[in-house]
Write an enzyme that holds these catalytic residues in place. Structure first.
Site, mmCIF file in Angstrom:
data_model
loop_
_atom_site.group_PDB
_atom_site.id
_atom_site.type_symbol
_atom_site.label_atom_id
_atom_site.label_comp_id
_atom_site.label_asym_id
_atom_site.label_seq_id
_atom_site.Cartn_x
_atom_site.Cartn_y
_atom_site.Cartn_z
ATOM 1 N N GLU A 40 -15.517 38.992 -11.291
ATOM 2 C CA GLU A 40 -15.067 39.538 -10.013
ATOM 3 C C GLU A 40 -15.120 38.420 -8.975
ATOM 4 O O GLU A 40 -16.194 37.901 -8.679
ATOM 5 C CB GLU A 40 -15.955 40.702 -9.577
ATOM 6 C CG GLU A 40 -15.636 41.274 -8.206
ATOM 7 C CD GLU A 40 -16.678 42.286 -7.736
ATOM 8 O OE1 GLU A 40 -16.912 42.362 -6.520
ATOM 9 O OE2 GLU A 40 -17.260 42.986 -8.592
ATOM 10 N N LYS A 129 -18.718 52.096 -7.730
ATOM 11 C CA LYS A 129 -19.748 51.063 -7.681
ATOM 12 C C LYS A 129 -20.914 51.590 -6.858
ATOM 13 O O LYS A 129 -20.744 51.929 -5.693
ATOM 14 C CB LYS A 129 -19.191 49.782 -7.041
ATOM 15 C CG LYS A 129 -20.235 48.681 -6.925
ATOM 16 C CD LYS A 129 -19.654 47.396 -6.364
ATOM 17 C CE LYS A 129 -19.505 47.440 -4.859
ATOM 18 N NZ LYS A 129 -19.218 46.099 -4.287
#
Length: 208
Positions: A40, A129
Site C-alpha cells: 500500500e 480497515k
C-alpha cells in the site's frame, strides 16, 4: 480472486508512507524478497502516484498494489491510472465509496465504531480497515465480530511482528504494517538485507 480473497491469502500489507524516493524501490524489492506481496503506497506524498507507477513497472503483477491515505477523487484517479488495484482510506467517505464503485476498484475504508462499520457495509464495502488498531487491540475486533460475524477487516496502526498474529487470530483477514518493517536506522544505513529479514520473520509469524 477478489481483493478480499487476495488480502486474506497474503495476510500482510506493507504500508509505505513518505519513504525517500531514492530508496523506495529498494525497500519494495527487499519486502518482496522477504515474502511480502501486498503493498500500500500512501497518497499523502506529492509523488505517491509516481511511486505506484514505478512499483508496478518493476514488480508487475507480482504484488497486490494499492493506494492508501486517499482523501479525494483526484488522488484515486491518479493512483488508478498509475496501476493501483485497490484503495484504502483512513476514514469513511460516501463520495469516495461511490467513486470507487463507479470505477470498479475495491475500496477499503477506515472505520472504528460499530456505527461506522454498519455505514461502510451499507455503502458496499467488501472489507473495512480497523484504524487505529493499537488503540483497541485484538479483543475489540473479536467483540466487534460478534454482531458483525461476517466482517472482513484489515487492521492497521501500531501493528508489528509481536502483535500481528493476535489480530489475525481475532478474525482480521490481514494486517497493515508500516515502519516496524523498515525502521529509520535500516533506511539510513541502506540495509535492505535487514528489511528482507524483518519481512521474512513477519510472514512466518502470520502465515504459520
Amino acid at each position: 480472486m477478489n481483493v478480499v480473497e487476495m488480502l486474506q491469502e497474503e495476510k500482510v500489507v506493507a504500508v509505505l508512507r513518505r519513504l525517500p524516493s531514492e530508496t523506495f524501490l529498494d525497500v519494495v524489492r527487499a519486502l518482496a524478497e522477504g515474502g511480502v506481496r501486498a503493498i500500500e503506497v500512501t497518497m499523502d506524498a506529492p509523488d505517491g502516484a509516481e511511486l505506484i507507477r514505478r512499483t508496478r513497472e518493476v514488480l508487475g503483477d507480482r504484488v497486490l498494489l494499492g493506494a492508501g491515505t486517499v482523501f479525494t477523487r483526484e488522488q484515486m484517479q491518479a493512483a488508478k491510472e498509475a496501476g493501483a488495484t485497490f484503495f484504502v482510506s483512513p476514514h469513511l467517505d460516501s463520495d469516495l465509496m461511490h467513486a470507487a464503485r463507479e470505477w470498479g476498484v475495491p475500496m477499503v475504508p477506515g472505520v472504528l465504531t460499530p456505527t461506522e462499520v454498519a455505514a461502510a457495509l451499507r455503502l458496499g464495502a467488501e472489507a473495512v480497515k480497523i484504524f487505529p488498531g493499537s488503540l483497541v487491540g485484538p479483543g475489540y475486533l473479536r467483540d466487534l465480530r460478534g454482531p458483525f460475524k461476517d466482517l472482513k477487516a484489515m487492521v492497521t496502526g501500531g501493528v508489528n511482528e509481536d502483535n500481528a498474529r493476535a489480530f489475525l487470530d481475532a478474525g482480521a483477514v490481514a494486517v497493515g504494517v508500516g515502519s516496524s518493517l523498515f525502521p529509520r536506522t535500516d533506511l539510513e544505513a541502506r540495509d535492505f538485507a535487514s528489511i528482507t529479514k524483518r519481512a521474512e520473520r513477519l510472514v512466518r509469524a502470520v502465515r504459520g
